[in-house]
Scaffold this active site. Structure first.
Site, PDB file in Angstrom:
ATOM      1  N   ASP A 263      -4.663  -7.578  -7.199  1.00 19.56           N
ATOM      2  CA  ASP A 263      -4.838  -6.674  -6.067  1.00 19.56           C
ATOM      3  C   ASP A 263      -5.115  -5.277  -6.640  1.00 19.56           C
ATOM      4  O   ASP A 263      -5.004  -5.048  -7.848  1.00 19.56           O
ATOM      5  CB  ASP A 263      -3.579  -6.688  -5.199  1.00 19.56           C
ATOM      6  CG  ASP A 263      -3.858  -6.290  -3.749  1.00 19.56           C
ATOM      7  OD1 ASP A 263      -4.936  -5.735  -3.481  1.00 19.56           O
ATOM      8  OD2 ASP A 263      -2.984  -6.522  -2.896  1.00 19.56           O
TER       9      ASP A 263
ATOM     10  N   HIS B 274       0.831  -1.199   0.000  1.00 16.52           N
ATOM     11  CA  HIS B 274       0.000   0.000   0.000  1.00 16.52           C
ATOM     12  C   HIS B 274       0.870   1.256   0.000  1.00 16.52           C
ATOM     13  O   HIS B 274       0.425   2.326  -0.432  1.00 16.52           O
ATOM     14  CB  HIS B 274      -0.897   0.035   1.245  1.00 16.52           C
ATOM     15  CG  HIS B 274      -1.982  -0.993   1.232  1.00 16.52           C
ATOM     16  ND1 HIS B 274      -1.783  -2.261   1.704  1.00 16.52           N
ATOM     17  CD2 HIS B 274      -3.265  -0.933   0.816  1.00 16.52           C
ATOM     18  CE1 HIS B 274      -2.905  -2.957   1.582  1.00 16.52           C
ATOM     19  NE2 HIS B 274      -3.821  -2.181   1.046  1.00 16.52           N
TER      20      HIS B 274
END
Length: 379
Positions: free
Chosen positions: A305, A228
């Site tokens: 993802d 992230h």
């Protein structure tokens, strides 16, 4: 850019020729016959029959985009998106308001589509005001088997009641280095224990008619950081095969209708140097062929993802290019939670196909898997 996609896309394996064998008794010789071979007409599977003929519609069916409200969801579906994801910032009314929620959209559109959410329990559970709150995966692992399976059922039942049919859970990453982004999201550091708990939890989801998603292949538990925030590097490929990939074989053998989420980790020795797994053809090959200890071939849906909400991947490639590279490399669904620029991204993938950067067969293959998942969901 699409540069290099055509060269790195997985090769297609031609289907074997099919023959029809007809046995007919010869006159005067009961019980004996002759073999008459003739070319069989091509028979399309139900999933193949549902794949759009139009290339743009076929490409659109591979997109899973984040939507915040009813109007955004309608716009995405009108563009032909095959899937929606409900992010944490979505208006809860999208799940609850009669006539303007996910269930209403399912009635308003004459084609199936997936609706997914990240709901693991603990730190990662979206819209708990609608779905309820559940313990972390680590805590769940310490409960009796019937509680583990029952929790999967309770989560799945709440999701299904509000129109969601895919859960991006359970997480199969191993907690062996105390990486914060994994931590109590992981069931355990032992692959066998992860398989045990994930199997029970997944069965609960399936009992509630929810598709589980195993993540993050090839394994995030020993990565150098949080994707992230930045691109993360794992141990070398041979070490990942021996430990991090081990949960996937037993679980995919038991639940072949589950989907798999491909992570963004860079694995030294895996295909081209420095390429995230989600855009790395070799990562998809290993998963498809089960080329790891205990692995099994997998022909279900592989979703990426998030390609828009993670700093690591945005620093590597803008969303448009990341989507193209992922599909060209072997992804069946490209996921981006912002949902931004959907029409332009669809058009870009079509352009890549027309200009030879992504084989059209790759798009058709992916679209067929997506349609099969939707058929399985309706059974």
């Amino acid at each position: 850019m699409c540069a290099g996609l055509a060269a790195c896309a997985p090769e297609e394996t031609p289907a074997p020729e099919t023959e029809v064998v007809t046995v007919t008794s010869t006159e005067g010789q009961p019980g004996q016959g002759f073999v008459d071979k003739q070319a069989a007409p091509q028979v399309l599977s139900p999933a193949q029959q549902r794949v759009p003929e139009d290339l743009r519609a076929r490409v659109a069916s591979l997109m899973v985009v984040g939507v915040s409200n009813y109007d955004q969801a309608r716009f995405a579906l009108d563009q032909g998106a095959g899937g929606l994801i409900i992010p944490s910032w979505a208006d809860p009314k999208l799940l609850t308001e009669p006539g303007r929620n996910i269930n209403a959209l399912r009635e308003q559109y004459d084609r199936p589509f997936s609706v997914s959410i990240d709901f693991e329990g603990g730190r990662v559970q979206r819209h708990t005001g609608v779905f309820g709150e559940f313990m972390s995966p680590r805590a769940l692992a310490g409960t009796p088997p019937e509680v583990i399976r029952g929790t999967g059922w309770d989560i799945g039942r709440a999701l299904r009641e509000h129109g969601v049919n895919v859960d991006y859970a359970p997480l199969l990453d191993l907690d062996v280095t105390n990486l914060d982004i994994v931590g109590d999201r992981s069931f355990n550091g032992d692959p066998a224990e992860v398989v045990r708990v994930a199997s029970l939890f997944s069965q609960g989801l399936i009992d509630a008619n929810i598709t589980p998603t195993f993540k993050h292949f090839p394994g995030h538990g020993r990565a150098s950081g949080d994707t992230h925030l930045q691109l993360a590097v794992t141990p070398p490929l041979h070490e990942m095969r021996e430990l991090d990939m081990r949960p996937y074989g037993p679980l995919l053998s038991k639940y072949p209708r589950a989907s798999v989420m491909m992570g963004h980790m860079i694995v030294p020795g895996l295909g081209p140097d420095g390429v995230p797994s989600s855009m790395n053809p070799e990562a998809y090959r290993i998963l498809r062929e089960g080329d790891y200890p205990g692995g099994v071939p997998f022909n279900g849906v592989v979703v990426t993802d998030d390609l828009s909400g993670m700093r690591g991947i945005l620093d590597y490639a803008p969303t448009r290019d990341a989507v193209a590279r992922a599909i060209g490399s072997g992804a069946d669904q490209a996921l981006w939670s912002s949902g931004k620029d959907l029409p332009a991204i669809i058009d870009h993938i079509v352009w890549c196909v027309h200009n030879g950067y992504i084989p059209e067969e790759r798009v058709t293959e992916a679209a067929t898997r997506v349609q099969q998942m939707l058929i399985d969901d309706s059974l």
